[in-house]
Design an enzyme around this catalytic site. Structure first.
Site, mmCIF file in Angstrom:
data_model
loop_
_atom_site.group_PDB
_atom_site.id
_atom_site.type_symbol
_atom_site.label_atom_id
_atom_site.label_comp_id
_atom_site.label_asym_id
_atom_site.label_seq_id
_atom_site.Cartn_x
_atom_site.Cartn_y
_atom_site.Cartn_z
ATOM 1 C CG ASP A 109 -1.757 1.296 1.324
ATOM 2 O OD1 ASP A 109 -1.944 1.749 0.303
ATOM 3 O OD2 ASP A 109 -2.507 1.488 2.587
ATOM 4 C CG ASP A 299 -3.898 4.463 -2.203
ATOM 5 O OD1 ASP A 299 -3.032 3.456 -2.004
ATOM 6 O OD2 ASP A 299 -4.780 4.648 -1.690
#
Length: 473
Positions: A109, A299
């Site tokens: 992430d 992201d």
């Protein structure tokens, strides 16, 4: 020529071992690659899709909506993100933690900065994934600092500890991470046991330096950056729940996965998120008004693409038959599946196209599809856009330590050929660590995972494997 080079490589491997067969210190540390995997829900019925859509919208509202660190004054560290764990697709990789090392799968992430794992005493809400047992590791150290993770409509609780952590052949001793003892509901999807945050230290709720940043700043990498290539399965009707998801390259850029040069864009302000300026957005050949200066967070932990209400409405206005969603699909749009939607991004240089297959997130009826762009408002302190995997599957992405920047490059035919392939999911390995570090100091050690940089080196290792045991992906 290749045979000679491979003989030299094999000879070097043999000479670099001590009498016990363990690798000795390597004089040069190069980049390493680790295969990543794609996790997708086993069902795509409308009820599940709608629930996941709502979860994604709610999670991003917490992740980027200014609800940060509000409980630190009470002795808790508020972990402000849960990534896109329950939403659609996730990309995950393997780390090894503890002494002796045990492998765990974690979401990769770039939108958060903490590493955490569910613990062996975590309750039913932690699901059926493998859990971390501190009692089985001699390198575990409890820092006795509680933390709480807030996301959407639930929470996670645990404490901060230190451990020896390995990833892709690199090791950090005394890596701070969160040990999760309780989840409010079953968010873990087997085999994933936690999250590896790949953003910057100011975002860390555990107030620990991220694994990647310690390696990049401590000289453990040949180049202080990491690259990501993600595979596409959205247009593959028989895709399994787990498929090969691409690769993460630590300490080097993998030239076999991209063509041309890498276009870098400096981060906006002090590095926290991987946030860059976005110049233009074009849909069906028409420029979308993105309200002057817009910023975008890159992201990998988010599946789709979130943006301001006016801009997202303008996107779907270019698609006849589009309709705004209601209920759990509030903020999303449906559109006729028969329509091919072409989207292009510009961040201040080249124009990057997004495949129509990635604009189609999922099919909600025989004729209607759910679009990848949805509405999210992050407040005055938040970004304009959050750009997730729907775009990132179309480029080779590079996250650079200094100068702090994000780079994009066109995918090579080698990378494109990996989309939609039916292949065995890579297995986690614990092999030989090429570099270890403690509090930022680079050194060499033994025991971790994977493949090294140049393709020719990989070929030599593969040929040599008939004579010497070596672990690769």
């Amino acid at each position: 020529m290749i045979a000679s080079a491979c003989f030299t490589t094999l000879l070097f491997l043999l000479l670099s071992q001590d009498a016990s067969g363990a690798p000795t210190a390597s004089p040069t540390v190069v980049g390493r690659s680790m295969p990543i995997r794609r996790l997708s829900p086993s069902s795509q019925n409308l009820t599940l899709v709608a629930q996941q859509a709502k979860d994604q919208r709610d999670i991003l509202g917490v992740k980027y909506g200014g609800q940060l660190l509000q409980q630190r004054g009470t002795g808790y560290n508020l972990y402000h993100t849960f990534a896109d764990r329950t939403c659609f697709n996730s990309y995950y990789g393997t780390i090894a933690i503890g002494t002796p090392p045990v492998s765990y799968d974690v979401i990769l992430d770039t939108g958060s900065s903490d590493l955490w794992l569910t613990s062996s005493i975590c309750g039913p809400g932690c699901g059926t994934s493998p859990t971390y047992d501190p009692a089985k590791s001699s390198s575990f150290q409890n820092l006795s600092t509680p933390f709480e993770i807030s996301y959407g409509s639930g929470a996670v609780a645990g404490y901060v500890a230190e451990e020896t952590v390995q990833m892709a052949g690199f090791e950090v001793a005394k890596q701070g991470f969160g040990v999760v003892n309780a989840l409010s509901s079953a968010f873990n999807t087997n085999p994933v046991s936690g999250i590896m945050g790949l953003a910057w230290s100011p975002l860390s709720s555990t107030q620990q330096t991220p694994f990647w940043q310690t390696l990049a700043s401590g000289g453990s990498w040949d180049s202080a950056l990491f690259g990501v290539q993600l595979t596409r399965y959205g247009n593959v009707s028989n895709a399994a729940q787990n498929e090969p998801g691409g690769v993460i390259d630590l300490g080097y850029t993998n030239s076999s996965l991209y063509t041309g040069s890498i276009e870098y864009h400096n981060l906006v302000g002090t590095p926290q998120y991987w946030e860059i300026n976005m110049n233009t957005l074009t849909v069906q050949g028409k420029s979308i008004d993105i309200a002057g200066i817009s910023t975008a967070i890159i992201d990998t932990g988010t599946t789709n693409i979130a943006g301001p209400a006016s801009a997202v409405a303008s996107i779907y206005a270019q698609i006849p038959g589009s309709q705004a969603g209601t209920g759990q699909l509030d903020g999303y749009y449906t559109y006729p599946c028969s329509t091919t939607v072409n989207v292009q991004f510009n961040f201040g240089g080249n124009t990057w196209s997004m495949s129509p297959a990635d604009f189609t997130h999922s099919q909600v009826s025989t004729t209607e599809c759910l679009g990848a762009f949805f509405i999210a408002s992050f407040g005055s302190g938040g970004p304009s856009w959050v750009i997730g995997d729907a775009f990132l599957k179309n480029v080779y992405s590079v996250f650079k330590y200094s100068p702090a920047s994000v780079g994009f490059a066109a995918l090579s035919e080698t990378a494109i050929s990996q989309n939609g392939i039916k292949a065995a999911v890579p297995s986690p390995t614990i092999g030989a660590v090429t570099a270890a570090t403690n509090t930022g100091a680079a050194s060499s050690a033994s025991s971790g995972a994977v493949s090294s940089g140049p393709l020719s080196t990989l070929l030599c290792f593969w040929l040599a494997s008939t004579s010497i045991a070596f672990l690769f992906w």
